[in-house]
Design an enzyme around this catalytic site. Structure first.
Site, PDB file in Angstrom:
ATOM      1  N   LEU A 114      22.923   4.915   2.708  1.00 33.29           N
ATOM      2  CA  LEU A 114      21.869   5.249   1.737  1.00 33.29           C
ATOM      3  C   LEU A 114      20.903   6.303   2.238  1.00 33.29           C
ATOM      4  O   LEU A 114      20.374   7.086   1.443  1.00 33.29           O
ATOM      5  CB  LEU A 114      21.157   3.976   1.293  1.00 33.29           C
ATOM      6  CG  LEU A 114      22.031   3.178   0.310  1.00 33.29           C
ATOM      7  CD1 LEU A 114      21.516   1.764   0.133  1.00 33.29           C
ATOM      8  CD2 LEU A 114      22.110   3.874  -1.043  1.00 33.29           C
ATOM      9  N   PHE A 158      23.268  -2.441   7.598  1.00 28.78           N
ATOM     10  CA  PHE A 158      24.203  -1.312   7.641  1.00 28.78           C
ATOM     11  C   PHE A 158      24.072  -0.402   6.432  1.00 28.78           C
ATOM     12  O   PHE A 158      24.516   0.742   6.449  1.00 28.78           O
ATOM     13  CB  PHE A 158      25.647  -1.814   7.775  1.00 28.78           C
ATOM     14  CG  PHE A 158      26.306  -2.183   6.476  1.00 28.78           C
ATOM     15  CD1 PHE A 158      26.159  -3.442   5.932  1.00 28.78           C
ATOM     16  CD2 PHE A 158      27.084  -1.260   5.800  1.00 28.78           C
ATOM     17  CE1 PHE A 158      26.769  -3.779   4.733  1.00 28.78           C
ATOM     18  CE2 PHE A 158      27.708  -1.588   4.607  1.00 28.78           C
ATOM     19  CZ  PHE A 158      27.535  -2.848   4.067  1.00 28.78           C
ATOM     20  N   LYS A 159      23.462  -0.903   5.371  1.00 30.31           N
ATOM     21  CA  LYS A 159      23.398  -0.083   4.164  1.00 30.31           C
ATOM     22  C   LYS A 159      22.574   1.178   4.359  1.00 30.31           C
ATOM     23  O   LYS A 159      22.752   2.150   3.637  1.00 30.31           O
ATOM     24  CB  LYS A 159      22.902  -0.923   3.008  1.00 30.31           C
ATOM     25  CG  LYS A 159      23.958  -1.991   2.685  1.00 30.31           C
ATOM     26  CD  LYS A 159      23.634  -2.850   1.528  1.00 30.31           C
ATOM     27  CE  LYS A 159      24.805  -3.713   1.124  1.00 30.31           C
ATOM     28  NZ  LYS A 159      24.916  -4.948   1.924  1.00 30.31           N
ATOM     29  N   ASP A 160      21.696   1.175   5.375  1.00 28.02           N
ATOM     30  CA  ASP A 160      20.968   2.404   5.688  1.00 28.02           C
ATOM     31  C   ASP A 160      21.914   3.548   6.048  1.00 28.02           C
ATOM     32  O   ASP A 160      21.599   4.708   5.799  1.00 28.02           O
ATOM     33  CB  ASP A 160      20.034   2.179   6.884  1.00 28.02           C
ATOM     34  CG  ASP A 160      18.829   1.317   6.543  1.00 28.02           C
ATOM     35  OD1 ASP A 160      18.300   1.442   5.427  1.00 28.02           O
ATOM     36  OD2 ASP A 160      18.416   0.522   7.416  1.00 28.02           O
TER      37      ASP A 160
END
Ligand SMILES: *Cc1c(COP(=O)(O)O)cnc(C)c1O
Length: 466
Positions: free
Chosen positions: A116, A111-113
């Site tokens: 970011l 999910f960090k995409d």
């Protein structure tokens, strides 16, 4: 919109400056000076919008005049155009009551995409035409590092130094970082655990000599812009399940309290959130804090969900600030105490404020594996270990049957193939978009977990401030 520090002493910054700064100079974290709200009618109007368009409407009040709405729209379309699913974060129904919000369709499968990819574009936009060269320093338990590196590799004006705990990230996670050979990407394996790596990063930011030599920035969830981008999918999911007329609960696999804090922000903005379930693994500092008021750090136990192997949750400070009447001086004193003794009690205001919205649960290895098996057998879904912890907590939270419960699916199961295969007997296949990851050359340094070793290594390679 201005941003104030949770410790009250740093000068308030505008959105651009808060984005580039990351951590505040007084050691605190930036939060908006006040929560913007969306009316019921404005929330209802999000119903038919694409993900990128939803992002524009949710983020506009936070961005203020730092970007025009057209610029913001172009950036959202570019960031979310890199996702492999047309819905960006599709909702999948598992049972009558339970849903998964799949947040792992970005380039690095976690999910960090979502945040970011957007943050990488923000950095580039804010640095364009300036002499500033940013030195991004981050610590990762696995997923932040790969997502940040994908988002920043090859971008002008930025170097990224990423610390990961040696041997504590999965092969896929490590390779997603160490096989990116762009000259502006520097991977460092630290001989220690994630909390140690995170403490080293904080120490570098707080060391005047070191911090003044470079223009430091952060991509960990201490960076406000990252949390802001995560608020979007709470709105995107909830309007699809009937908001603003109907309240929705979310179960969030939690480590640094960033993702679930974004849910808190969504609720402050007016989204009807029935409950936020803070799901931890056996590294349960947040569960203890929320259920008993005891925020005390213990040693980290490595688990199959490494992105949750955290015993100091940076973003919890943002919640304590908001629940403690935004008294930065009082919180600064409380946090100084915590930093010395590794323990603190929540105040009554903290505890009662949190109880109004949050519940928590700690899920052990057996219950995590059972959740994976159940989901696989009953719904045909393979869950990664983090998602399985969220789902186990969601199922036993005992919410009324008419409240939809959305578990945030924070990683693709193929990112943690061994654990998934051990629990279910099925080995998830890596999606095509990660390509020949296991054939590529790796490059990284291994350093002892000391301030001198790490700051020295970075100082030799970073670009000095003008
Ligand atoms: C980072 C991460 C988490 C924890 O998110 P926080 O914002 O740190 O609470 C959970 N699951 C996965 C897969 C992650 O990468």
């Amino acid at each position: 919109m201005h941003y104030v520090s949770t410790r009250g002493a740093a000068t308030p910054l505008d959105f651009r400056a808060a984005t580039l700064a990351g951590l505040a100079s007084d050691g605190g974290l930036y939060v908006p000076e006040a929560w913007p709200t969306l009316s019921k009618r404005e929330i209802a109007a999000l119903a038919g919008l694409s993900y990128a368009e939803t992002a524009v409407w949710v983020m506009t009040p936070f961005v203020g005049d730092a970007l025009s709405q057209d610029e913001l729209r172009t950036m959202c379309e570019a960031a979310y155009g890199r996702f492999s699913h047309a819905a960006v974060t599709p909702l999948k129904q598992l049972t009558h009551q339970h849903f998964l919000l799949e947040l792992f369709h970005g380039p690095t499968l976690a999910f960090k995409d979502v945040a970011l990819q957007f943050l990488g574009l923000l950095f580039e936009r804010f640095l364009a035409g300036t002499d500033t060269h940013l030195t991004v320093i981050g610590a990762t338990s696995g997923d932040t590092g790969s997502a940040a590196i994908d988002a920043l590799a090859g971008r002008a004006g930025v170097d990224v130094f990423m610390l990961h705990p040696q041997g504590r990230v999965s092969d896929v996670q490590r390779r997603q970082m160490t096989t990116v050979l762009s000259p502006n990407v520097h991977n460092i394996a630290i001989e220690g655990d994630f909390d140690t790596a995170q403490a080293l990063v904080k120490a570098m930011f707080n060391d005047r000599d070191f911090a003044d030599r470079f223009t430091l920035s952060a991509v960990n969830s201490i960076n406000w812009a990252r949390l802001m981008a995560q608020v979007v999918y709470y709105f995107y999911a909830a309007v699809r399940l009937g908001a603003p007329e109907r309240a929705v609960a979310f179960s969030v696999p939690t480590g640094n309290f960033g993702d679930v804090f974004a849910g808190y922000v969504a609720a402050q903005m007016g989204l009807p959130v029935a409950r936020l379930i803070v799901a931890t693994n056996v590294n349960d500092i947040l569960h203890r804090a929320l259920s008993t008021g005891d925020y005390s750090s213990a040693a980290v136990t490595p688990t199959a969900a490494p992105s949750m192997d955290i015993q100091v949750s940076s973003n919890f400070e943002r919640l304590l600030f908001d629940l403690g009447a935004r008294d930065g001086a009082a919180l600064a004193a409380q946090m100084r105490g915590f930093e010395t003794s590794r323990a603190m009690r929540l105040t009554d205001a903290h505890a009662s404020g949190a109880a109004a919205l949050f519940t928590s649960d700690a899920v052990d290895a057996a219950d995590m594996a059972e959740a994976m098996r159940w989901a696989c057998a009953e719904t045909g879904e393979l869950l990664d270990p983090h998602t399985a912890i969220g789902f186990a907590a969601a199922r036993r939270a005992g919410l009324p049957a008419d409240v939809p419960v959305v578990t945030l699916a924070t990683a693709h199961p193929a990112k943690f193939r061994e654990s998934v295969e051990r629990a279910t007997g099925l080995r998830p296949t890596l999606p095509n978009r990660v390509g020949d990851l296991f054939q590529r050359e790796e490059r990284y340094a291994t350093l002892p977990a000391t301030f001198d070793a790490v700051s020295g290594y970075i100082a030799e390679r970073a670009v000095s401030a003008a």
